[in-house]
Design a protein around this motif. Structure first.
Motif, PDB file in Angstrom:
ATOM      1  N   TYR A  10      20.093  29.098   6.975  1.00  0.00           N
ATOM      2  CA  TYR A  10      19.734  28.324   5.800  1.00  0.00           C
ATOM      3  C   TYR A  10      19.672  29.161   4.545  1.00  0.00           C
ATOM      4  CZ  TYR A  10      19.508  24.029   7.979  1.00  0.00           C
ATOM      5  OH  TYR A  10      19.907  22.900   8.598  1.00  0.00           O
ATOM      6  N   GLY A  11      19.884  28.519   3.430  1.00  0.00           N
ATOM      7  CA  GLY A  11      19.785  29.197   2.149  1.00  0.00           C
ATOM      8  C   GLY A  11      21.135  29.762   1.793  1.00  0.00           C
ATOM      9  N   TYR A  13      21.674  31.433  -0.423  1.00  0.00           N
ATOM     10  CA  TYR A  13      21.362  32.621  -1.213  1.00  0.00           C
ATOM     11  C   TYR A  13      21.569  33.886  -0.409  1.00  0.00           C
ATOM     12  CZ  TYR A  13      19.198  29.057  -4.016  1.00  0.00           C
ATOM     13  OH  TYR A  13      18.965  27.943  -4.750  1.00  0.00           O
ATOM     14  N   ALA A  20      17.802  33.101   6.257  1.00  0.00           N
ATOM     15  CA  ALA A  20      18.126  32.870   7.661  1.00  0.00           C
ATOM     16  C   ALA A  20      16.943  32.325   8.437  1.00  0.00           C
ATOM     17  CB  ALA A  20      18.583  34.169   8.288  1.00  0.00           C
ATOM     18  N   ALA A  21      17.254  31.516   9.410  1.00  0.00           N
ATOM     19  CA  ALA A  21      16.191  31.036  10.285  1.00  0.00           C
ATOM     20  C   ALA A  21      16.833  30.637  11.600  1.00  0.00           C
ATOM     21  CB  ALA A  21      15.480  29.861   9.666  1.00  0.00           C
ATOM     22  N   ILE A  23      16.864  28.183  14.290  1.00  0.00           N
ATOM     23  CA  ILE A  23      16.306  26.857  14.472  1.00  0.00           C
ATOM     24  C   ILE A  23      17.035  26.197  15.627  1.00  0.00           C
ATOM     25  CG2 ILE A  23      15.962  24.599  13.439  1.00  0.00           C
ATOM     26  CD1 ILE A  23      16.244  26.074  10.708  1.00  0.00           C
ATOM     27  N   THR A  25      17.848  22.865  17.108  1.00  0.00           N
ATOM     28  CA  THR A  25      17.736  21.492  16.622  1.00  0.00           C
ATOM     29  C   THR A  25      17.780  20.509  17.788  1.00  0.00           C
ATOM     30  OG1 THR A  25      20.102  21.415  16.294  1.00  0.00           O
ATOM     31  CG2 THR A  25      18.762  22.021  14.401  1.00  0.00           C
ATOM     32  N   THR A  28      14.231  15.738  18.751  1.00  0.00           N
ATOM     33  CA  THR A  28      12.826  15.461  19.048  1.00  0.00           C
ATOM     34  C   THR A  28      12.334  14.228  18.311  1.00  0.00           C
ATOM     35  OG1 THR A  28      12.273  16.968  17.274  1.00  0.00           O
ATOM     36  CG2 THR A  28      12.068  17.823  19.515  1.00  0.00           C
ATOM     37  N   ASN A  29      13.223  13.651  17.486  1.00  0.00           N
ATOM     38  CA  ASN A  29      12.768  12.536  16.672  1.00  0.00           C
ATOM     39  C   ASN A  29      12.616  11.291  17.525  1.00  0.00           C
ATOM     40  OD1 ASN A  29      15.648  12.864  16.866  1.00  0.00           O
ATOM     41  ND2 ASN A  29      15.727  10.917  15.790  1.00  0.00           N
ATOM     42  N   GLU A  32      12.627   7.758  14.414  1.00  0.00           N
ATOM     43  CA  GLU A  32      13.541   7.683  13.282  1.00  0.00           C
ATOM     44  C   GLU A  32      14.159   6.288  13.226  1.00  0.00           C
ATOM     45  OE1 GLU A  32      15.830  11.386  12.134  1.00  0.00           O
ATOM     46  OE2 GLU A  32      17.487  10.003  12.369  1.00  0.00           O
TER      47      GLU A  32
ATOM     48  N   ASP B  93      15.479  13.444  10.313  1.00  0.00           N
ATOM     49  CA  ASP B  93      14.137  13.982  10.522  1.00  0.00           C
ATOM     50  C   ASP B  93      14.143  15.495  10.714  1.00  0.00           C
ATOM     51  OD1 ASP B  93      13.164  11.489  10.200  1.00  0.00           O
ATOM     52  OD2 ASP B  93      12.383  11.236  12.239  1.00  0.00           O
ATOM     53  N   GLN B  94      15.182  15.999  11.356  1.00  0.00           N
ATOM     54  CA  GLN B  94      15.275  17.458  11.514  1.00  0.00           C
ATOM     55  C   GLN B  94      15.423  18.136  10.153  1.00  0.00           C
ATOM     56  OE1 GLN B  94      18.606  17.543  14.130  1.00  0.00           O
ATOM     57  NE2 GLN B  94      17.355  17.784  15.962  1.00  0.00           N
ATOM     58  N   GLN B  98      12.882  20.774   8.435  1.00  0.00           N
ATOM     59  CA  GLN B  98      13.270  22.101   7.956  1.00  0.00           C
ATOM     60  C   GLN B  98      12.868  22.314   6.498  1.00  0.00           C
ATOM     61  OE1 GLN B  98      17.414  22.018   8.893  1.00  0.00           O
ATOM     62  NE2 GLN B  98      17.090  22.617  11.022  1.00  0.00           N
ATOM     63  N   LYS B 103      11.882  26.219   6.151  1.00  0.00           N
ATOM     64  CA  LYS B 103      13.047  26.886   6.751  1.00  0.00           C
ATOM     65  C   LYS B 103      14.294  26.634   5.916  1.00  0.00           C
ATOM     66  CE  LYS B 103      11.451  26.983  11.495  1.00  0.00           C
ATOM     67  NZ  LYS B 103      11.145  26.073  12.605  1.00  0.00           N
ATOM     68  N   LYS B 105      16.176  25.776   2.332  1.00  0.00           N
ATOM     69  CA  LYS B 105      15.944  26.039   0.913  1.00  0.00           C
ATOM     70  C   LYS B 105      16.425  24.881   0.054  1.00  0.00           C
ATOM     71  CE  LYS B 105      14.513  30.070   1.925  1.00  0.00           C
ATOM     72  NZ  LYS B 105      13.067  30.120   2.057  1.00  0.00           N
TER      73      LYS B 105
END
Lengths: 122, 313
Positions: A10-11, A13, A20-21, A23, A25, A28-29, A32, B93-94, B98, B103, B105
């Motif tokens: 992520y990001g 930038y 960075a992360a 994750i 995915t 789990t929703n 929704e 939702d994910q 985030q 997490k 940006k």
């Protein structure tokens, strides 16, 4: 579509600087709202055309949301919504086998035929 | 096999054939798009907050109606983009999760406060102007749903920039206090607007691969330069100045030279230490949590209705 994405960055930038992360995915929703595909007739006499999708709890809400999201500038005079799970699509991997047979039948097109120039309005 | 797929994929991209959600794509392409599109969507949603701050205090009914329409557009843009990202296999939702956990940006610009009415003008002119600079090439990005969403966004965005410039233009013809207010807003927003284009090219690891995949068409620095060139001219119409003593036309390059950006500030804001990071995220989380009962109730009602219909049939 249900597949896991184990690692996402992520990001925009740069990933080394807190962009960075890790994750997972995993789905789990539980609560929704379902996803709906939206089709809009831009004016009387034209086809409905796919414009995008949105979430709504039922069809009535889907139509109201579609009005707010997709027709803020008089883009439509009629809205169709279909819950996305009801859409069946051809498989892009089979595109060749599916559409190729049409390729060698040029005689289905009017330009295939040679007619004398004197013939008008045909 | 994987190699073949990758070759076919790159070949399609090179020939400007759009990639659609069900087509094979490299995993990294999918991840890059999810990151970029969701970040873009989050920016639209968070971007409603600084301007929402002024809706009740807009100086006239005309301005209030315009600002409401603009903020509503931004909600719409966020929704187009979220649904484009969802075609890549991530759920709404994910993405919210985030965002709420920090997490994911969003654009660093929205972590600055909106202190005066003139800020509404500057956000339209500079912030939306910078966004448009970025978004116009994205209308030709290689992923179909993203490109289609961007076409719609760009169509709507141009009124945003024009209304902002108009606000500043009116202020520039106003009283001394109004002109001071406008100049102050330009001074505060100019540098953060330049930062919106992201880090310098040599520090932007995503750019090269993104260009090869035609997700991006121009580098951060190219777009930033274009933006400086345009704004340096437009500010003259307003009779204001940009707060950069190094801003100067360079005949040789055919571009404006401009001063060094404070990258420390940029990274501080990206990392969560900007003036409003906490406030923005708290506002989003509050809205999400306090709306939970509405989402649950609507779903329960829909389920009940569906069951009743089934029983009657």
């Amino acid at each position: 579509m249900s597949f896991l994405i184990h690692k996402l960055y992520y990001g925009d930038y740069g990933e080394s600087k807190n962009g960075a992360a890790d994750i997972s995915t995993q789905q789990t929703n539980k609560a929704e709202w379902p996803l709906w595909e939206v089709f809009i007739r831009s004016k009387q006499g034209l086809d409905h055309k796919h414009v995008g999708s949105l979430h709504a709890s039922d069809a009535a809400m889907a139509i109201e949301n579609a009005r707010d999201v997709y027709t803020r500038r008089m883009e439509g005079v009629s809205i169709w919504v279909v819950e996305s799970k009801h859409i069946h699509a051809s498989n892009p991997d089979e595109a060749e086998a599916l559409y190729d047979p049409a390729n060698d039948k040029a005689y289905r097109h009017p330009t295939f035929y040679d007619l004398p120039d004197e013939v008008k309005y045909m | 096999m994987e190699q073949d797929f990758e070759k076919i994929f790159q070949d399609k991209v090179d020939r400007e054939i759009r990639i659609e959600p069900k087509d094979w794509m490299p995993e990294k392409y999918r991840q890059t798009l999810i990151r970029q599109i969701s970040q873009h969507a989050h920016s639209e949603i968070i971007g409603m907050l600084p301007e929402g701050n002024w809706i009740t205090r807009a100086p006239s009914l005309r301005r209030k109606a315009i600002l409401l329409a603009k903020v509503q557009d931004e909600a719409g843009h966020g929704l187009y983009l979220y649904s484009a990202a969802e075609t890549l296999g991530i759920t709404r939702d994910q993405m919210y999760e985030q965002l709420h956990t920090g997490k994911a940006k969003y654009s660093s610009i929205f972590n600055y406060p909106t202190l005066s009415w003139a800020d509404m003008g500057v956000i339209g002119w500079l912030v939306d102007g910078a966004a448009i600079m970025n978004q116009v090439p994205l209308c030709r990005t290689s992923f179909g749903p993203y490109a289609r969403a961007m076409v719609r966004v760009c169509k709507e965005e141009s009124f945003h920039q024009r209304q902002g410039f108009e606000i500043l233009y009116v202020l520039s013809k106003g009283t001394e206090a109004q002109r001071r207010m406008a100049q102050d807003a330009i001074n505060r927003w100019w540098w953060p607007s330049l930062m919106m284009f992201g880090p310098k090219d040599d520090e932007s690891p995503n750019t090269i691969q993104s260009m090869k995949w035609k997700i991006k068409r121009f580098s951060n620095d190219e777009l930033r330069q274009k933006f400086v060139d345009v704004c340096a001219e437009q500010v003259k119409v307003l009779g204001f100045t940009l707060p950069d003593k190094d801003l100067k036309w360079n005949e040789e390059r055919g571009h404006y030279d401009f001063g060094e950006i404070n990258w420390d500030e940029f990274w501080q804001v990206v990392q969560g230490n900007g003036p409003c990071n906490k406030e923005r995220l708290d506002a989003r989380k509050k809205a999400w949590e306090e709306g939970a009962w509405v989402r649950d109730a609507a779903l329960a009602y829909a389920n009940k209705k569906a069951k009743q219909k089934q029983a009657a049939a």
